[in-house]
Design a protein around this motif. Sequence first.
Motif, PDB file in Angstrom:
ATOM      1  N   ARG A 231       0.819  -1.207   0.000  1.00 21.12           N
ATOM      2  CA  ARG A 231       0.000   0.000   0.000  1.00 21.12           C
ATOM      3  C   ARG A 231       0.856   1.261   0.000  1.00 21.12           C
ATOM      4  O   ARG A 231       0.360   2.359  -0.293  1.00 21.12           O
ATOM      5  N   LEU A 232       2.142   1.130   0.338  1.00 21.78           N
ATOM      6  CA  LEU A 232       3.050   2.270   0.305  1.00 21.78           C
ATOM      7  C   LEU A 232       3.523   2.506  -1.126  1.00 21.78           C
ATOM      8  O   LEU A 232       3.778   1.567  -1.873  1.00 21.78           O
ATOM      9  N   ARG A 233       3.670   3.758  -1.482  1.00 19.22           N
ATOM     10  CA  ARG A 233       4.182   4.106  -2.808  1.00 19.22           C
ATOM     11  C   ARG A 233       5.680   4.345  -2.665  1.00 19.22           C
ATOM     12  O   ARG A 233       6.127   5.465  -2.389  1.00 19.22           O
ATOM     13  N   ALA A 234       6.427   3.260  -2.830  1.00 17.48           N
ATOM     14  CA  ALA A 234       7.864   3.314  -2.564  1.00 17.48           C
ATOM     15  C   ALA A 234       8.624   2.427  -3.533  1.00 17.48           C
ATOM     16  O   ALA A 234       8.055   1.499  -4.126  1.00 17.48           O
ATOM     17  N   VAL A 236      12.453   0.233  -3.687  1.00 17.64           N
ATOM     18  CA  VAL A 236      13.558  -0.301  -2.901  1.00 17.64           C
ATOM     19  C   VAL A 236      14.737  -0.525  -3.848  1.00 17.64           C
ATOM     20  O   VAL A 236      14.609  -1.247  -4.838  1.00 17.64           O
ATOM     21  N   VAL A 237      15.853   0.112  -3.559  1.00 13.43           N
ATOM     22  CA  VAL A 237      17.064  -0.029  -4.373  1.00 13.43           C
ATOM     23  C   VAL A 237      18.042  -0.908  -3.596  1.00 13.43           C
ATOM     24  O   VAL A 237      18.467  -0.555  -2.490  1.00 13.43           O
ATOM     25  N   VAL A 238      18.393  -2.061  -4.197  1.00 14.42           N
ATOM     26  CA  VAL A 238      19.222  -3.048  -3.503  1.00 14.42           C
ATOM     27  C   VAL A 238      20.460  -3.355  -4.352  1.00 14.42           C
ATOM     28  O   VAL A 238      20.340  -3.933  -5.446  1.00 14.42           O
ATOM     29  N   PRO A 239      21.668  -3.011  -3.878  1.00 14.94           N
ATOM     30  CA  PRO A 239      22.889  -3.460  -4.578  1.00 14.94           C
ATOM     31  C   PRO A 239      23.091  -4.959  -4.357  1.00 14.94           C
ATOM     32  O   PRO A 239      22.843  -5.480  -3.274  1.00 14.94           O
ATOM     33  N   LEU A 240      23.562  -5.648  -5.395  1.00 14.88           N
ATOM     34  CA  LEU A 240      23.788  -7.087  -5.325  1.00 14.88           C
ATOM     35  C   LEU A 240      25.273  -7.360  -5.076  1.00 14.88           C
ATOM     36  O   LEU A 240      26.110  -7.069  -5.925  1.00 14.88           O
ATOM     37  N   ALA A 241      25.593  -7.917  -3.915  1.00 15.58           N
ATOM     38  CA  ALA A 241      26.962  -8.294  -3.546  1.00 15.58           C
ATOM     39  C   ALA A 241      27.962  -7.189  -3.859  1.00 15.58           C
ATOM     40  O   ALA A 241      28.934  -7.395  -4.586  1.00 15.58           O
ATOM     41  N   PRO A 242      27.771  -5.989  -3.316  1.00 20.59           N
ATOM     42  CA  PRO A 242      28.680  -4.875  -3.631  1.00 20.59           C
ATOM     43  C   PRO A 242      30.009  -4.990  -2.880  1.00 20.59           C
ATOM     44  O   PRO A 242      30.066  -5.525  -1.772  1.00 20.59           O
ATOM     45  N   HIS A 243      31.059  -4.459  -3.490  1.00 24.84           N
ATOM     46  CA  HIS A 243      32.353  -4.329  -2.811  1.00 24.84           C
ATOM     47  C   HIS A 243      32.319  -3.012  -2.044  1.00 24.84           C
ATOM     48  O   HIS A 243      32.678  -1.957  -2.562  1.00 24.84           O
ATOM     49  N   ALA A 244      31.885  -3.063  -0.809  1.00 26.33           N
ATOM     50  CA  ALA A 244      31.766  -1.852  -0.001  1.00 26.33           C
ATOM     51  C   ALA A 244      31.771  -2.237   1.464  1.00 26.33           C
ATOM     52  O   ALA A 244      31.351  -3.338   1.833  1.00 26.33           O
ATOM     53  N   VAL A 245      32.272  -1.324   2.295  1.00 30.16           N
ATOM     54  CA  VAL A 245      32.300  -1.582   3.736  1.00 30.16           C
ATOM     55  C   VAL A 245      30.873  -1.606   4.286  1.00 30.16           C
ATOM     56  O   VAL A 245      30.485  -2.492   5.040  1.00 30.16           O
ATOM     57  N   ILE A 246      30.073  -0.614   3.895  1.00 27.10           N
ATOM     58  CA  ILE A 246      28.679  -0.541   4.313  1.00 27.10           C
ATOM     59  C   ILE A 246      27.833  -0.351   3.062  1.00 27.10           C
ATOM     60  O   ILE A 246      28.035   0.590   2.304  1.00 27.10           O
ATOM     61  N   SER A 247      26.895  -1.235   2.858  1.00 22.65           N
ATOM     62  CA  SER A 247      25.988  -1.100   1.718  1.00 22.65           C
ATOM     63  C   SER A 247      24.674  -1.785   2.067  1.00 22.65           C
ATOM     64  O   SER A 247      24.637  -2.991   2.281  1.00 22.65           O
ATOM     65  N   ARG A 248      23.643  -1.011   2.141  1.00 21.57           N
ATOM     66  CA  ARG A 248      22.329  -1.521   2.502  1.00 21.57           C
ATOM     67  C   ARG A 248      21.302  -1.076   1.468  1.00 21.57           C
ATOM     68  O   ARG A 248      21.536  -0.161   0.690  1.00 21.57           O
ATOM     69  N   ALA A 249      20.176  -1.727   1.483  1.00 25.94           N
ATOM     70  CA  ALA A 249      19.079  -1.312   0.613  1.00 25.94           C
ATOM     71  C   ALA A 249      18.566   0.057   1.055  1.00 25.94           C
ATOM     72  O   ALA A 249      18.631   0.418   2.227  1.00 25.94           O
ATOM     73  N   VAL A 250      18.049   0.812   0.086  1.00 31.83           N
ATOM     74  CA  VAL A 250      17.521   2.152   0.345  1.00 31.83           C
ATOM     75  C   VAL A 250      16.082   2.197  -0.146  1.00 31.83           C
ATOM     76  O   VAL A 250      15.777   1.731  -1.244  1.00 31.83           O
ATOM     77  N   VAL A 251      15.197   2.759   0.677  1.00 30.34           N
ATOM     78  CA  VAL A 251      13.795   2.929   0.303  1.00 30.34           C
ATOM     79  C   VAL A 251      13.571   4.390  -0.051  1.00 30.34           C
ATOM     80  O   VAL A 251      13.897   5.288   0.737  1.00 30.34           O
ATOM     81  N   ILE A 252      13.032   4.640  -1.251  1.00 28.99           N
ATOM     82  CA  ILE A 252      12.812   6.003  -1.735  1.00 28.99           C
ATOM     83  C   ILE A 252      11.385   6.115  -2.282  1.00 28.99           C
ATOM     84  O   ILE A 252      10.745   5.100  -2.562  1.00 28.99           O
ATOM     85  N   PRO A 253      10.875   7.328  -2.456  1.00 25.07           N
ATOM     86  CA  PRO A 253       9.518   7.472  -3.018  1.00 25.07           C
ATOM     87  C   PRO A 253       9.459   6.947  -4.449  1.00 25.07           C
ATOM     88  O   PRO A 253      10.429   7.060  -5.205  1.00 25.07           O
ATOM     89  N   ASP A 254       8.311   6.394  -4.832  1.00 25.61           N
ATOM     90  CA  ASP A 254       8.207   5.854  -6.189  1.00 25.61           C
ATOM     91  C   ASP A 254       7.901   6.933  -7.223  1.00 25.61           C
ATOM     92  O   ASP A 254       7.817   6.649  -8.415  1.00 25.61           O
ATOM     93  N   ALA A 255       7.753   8.185  -6.770  1.00 28.79           N
ATOM     94  CA  ALA A 255       7.517   9.278  -7.715  1.00 28.79           C
ATOM     95  C   ALA A 255       8.800   9.759  -8.378  1.00 28.79           C
ATOM     96  O   ALA A 255       8.744  10.502  -9.362  1.00 28.79           O
ATOM     97  N   VAL A 256       9.957   9.344  -7.873  1.00 31.04           N
ATOM     98  CA  VAL A 256      11.219   9.793  -8.449  1.00 31.04           C
ATOM     99  C   VAL A 256      11.550   8.989  -9.703  1.00 31.04           C
ATOM    100  O   VAL A 256      11.011   7.901  -9.930  1.00 31.04           O
TER     101      VAL A 256
END
Length: 344
Positions: A231-234, A236-256
């Motif tokens: 029901r949320l208009r969102a 989710v951007v998820v990097p797959l197995a990134p080479h990074a110290v910290i990398s998490r999924a990010v939730v952003i508005p779906d209007a972008v």
Amino acid sequence: MDVSNIRRTCPARATAGSRPRRQGQSGVDHARASRRRGRRGARHMTEHRSIGFLLHPGEQPAVQGAIARAQACGFGVWTALDRPEDAVAEHASDAKLLVTVGGDGTFLYGARLAAPRAIPVMGANRGRLGFLNDVEIDQLPDAITRFCSGEYSIQRRSLIDVELGGEGEAARALALNEVVVRARDVNVARLRVDADSDLLGVFDSDGIVVATATGSTAYALSAGGPPVDPRLRALVVVPLAPHAVISRAVVIPDAVRVRVTVERGHVFVAVDGASIGDLTDDGDVLVRPGPDLAVVRFADSPTFHERLRQKFRFGVPHKELETRDTVDAEPERLEPGKALHDAS
């Protein structure tokens, strides 16, 4: 199949001239009122309404009961089998419902066909997981009756519009779940992600998943993203197995508008599991808001949280799972003194 009993389960319709004359109503007024009702009845009789069934070849016997219910309620019925795109396009003007019969893949396909034409969709599960389908196949006839009676609500789901840029022929597609940009073979790709021209990040990774709220429980969840209520208009951007110290999924508005650019590497792009093209250096994928999908739901349809617990065991304690597995195998426990009493 005898539909005489089925007709009783459909909502009754008032017929022209069935209304009793009001006290004090003159014959002229009654005649005028009858003519008005007759004209309304004629318009109703000429209005064509239909329900479509999207299913795999050989599945027709499983929906015969549902088809009979729809016909008994005054709907025309059509099936989308060999050429579903043509069938949906042909009936788009009069289709009031598209029923998808199968698993989640069938529902996703039906959603991409129905959403641009504003046709509501109901999912009947004959697959394994069936996370997106609210109705089991044996419940479908009753669900059709409830739809015809107006005993339902509409839940809006957001689709995304995906367009490929770069060398080669452009491709464009809709997705209800996600778009995946992933490196070929086992190579690493460098991917830049922008949201409305604002840099979100540059990732040396296997790929990127951009998922809708509906798709947050599919590939994105397996890749470590959070489940998001549809029901949320969102997004989710998820990097797959990134080479990074910290990398998490990010939730952003779906209007972008999200743009994934290939800075280095060779990737393929897939929407809802179907590949639509390849990209190399400087190629990009543009993700924009797409049409809304109208999903038919009933008062007793499972909620999102219930689905998480039932299908994924989300929030179910491990001890409770163990208890459920062993409770049937345990012998009946006798109350104190019962065995002694029986023995005596």
